[in-house]
Scaffold this active site. Sequence first.
Site, PDB file in Angstrom:
ATOM      1  N   ARG A 102       0.811  -1.184   0.075  1.00 11.72           N
ATOM      2  CA  ARG A 102      -0.067  -0.023  -0.065  1.00 11.72           C
ATOM      3  C   ARG A 102       0.912   1.375   0.041  1.00 11.72           C
ATOM      4  O   ARG A 102       1.852   1.421   0.675  1.00 11.72           O
ATOM      5  CB  ARG A 102      -1.117  -0.032   1.087  1.00 11.72           C
ATOM      6  CG  ARG A 102      -0.264   0.153   2.481  1.00 11.72           C
ATOM      7  CD  ARG A 102      -1.495   0.360   3.332  1.00 11.72           C
ATOM      8  NE  ARG A 102      -1.095   0.602   4.862  1.00 11.72           N
ATOM      9  CZ  ARG A 102      -1.927   0.911   5.819  1.00 11.72           C
ATOM     10  NH1 ARG A 102      -3.307   1.172   5.749  1.00 11.72           N
ATOM     11  NH2 ARG A 102      -1.412   0.962   6.977  1.00 11.72           N
ATOM     12  N   ASP A 197       2.529  -2.687  12.376  1.00 16.80           N
ATOM     13  CA  ASP A 197       2.774  -3.296  10.887  1.00 16.80           C
ATOM     14  C   ASP A 197       3.280  -4.685  11.001  1.00 16.80           C
ATOM     15  O   ASP A 197       4.191  -5.120  11.483  1.00 16.80           O
ATOM     16  CB  ASP A 197       4.073  -2.307  10.466  1.00 16.80           C
ATOM     17  CG  ASP A 197       4.255  -2.677   8.811  1.00 16.80           C
ATOM     18  OD1 ASP A 197       3.901  -1.925   8.026  1.00 16.80           O
ATOM     19  OD2 ASP A 197       4.301  -4.083   8.459  1.00 16.80           O
TER      20      ASP A 197
END
Length: 206
Positions: A102, A197
């Site tokens: 992304r 993350d």
Amino acid sequence: MQVIEISHPLKDHYLTIIRDKETDFENFREYSSKLSYLLFIEGTKNISTKVKSIETPLTSIDGLEIENENVAIAVLRAGLGLVDGVKNLLPSTSFGYIGVQRNEETATPEYYYENLPNLENKNVFILEPMLATGGSLSFAIDKVKEHNPKSIIALTVISAPEGIERLKKEHSDITLVTAKIDEKLNENWYIVPGLGDMGDRLFGTT
Ligand code: URA
């Protein structure tokens, strides 16, 4: 779209370990792997079996075996954290990989790699641990649908309501199996409370 949130004390236990910011990457990897078993067990609940006649040491019976029609696709790189459960529980599963990352400024998916086995008429399990905006997963599902699979089952560790809503609109025909539906996305499109993350925590990068 069928949404299944796993309910099991082991799931809660493993998830708490990987959410903890003090967990190092070795344990993060280990407990993500354990979660992948629970996700795959839930995700395979309705796959088809066929009769296999066998002899036990005592008699003949009609047993059941899973048909060889299952493929898992790991969305790079975090999806690699869910490979263990699939390959160890059902070693006949073929694997494919889709690279989507992304864009951190726009949260839009950017596609960079694809290596897929034959998907036609297969049950396709897409491994994408963090369902945030849904952009990467929706993109991966679009790619898979080009190959006429029999069914698509997405396996995620944590799902944000925003991502689920997007998938319901764009891919109402799939099944989503998730360990946990979290509260929301923050202004940087991270899942809250989340775990940070996933790729960085799995591979020890920052
Ligand atoms: N990807 C991650 O790894 N974590 C999030 O919270 C959202 C997307």
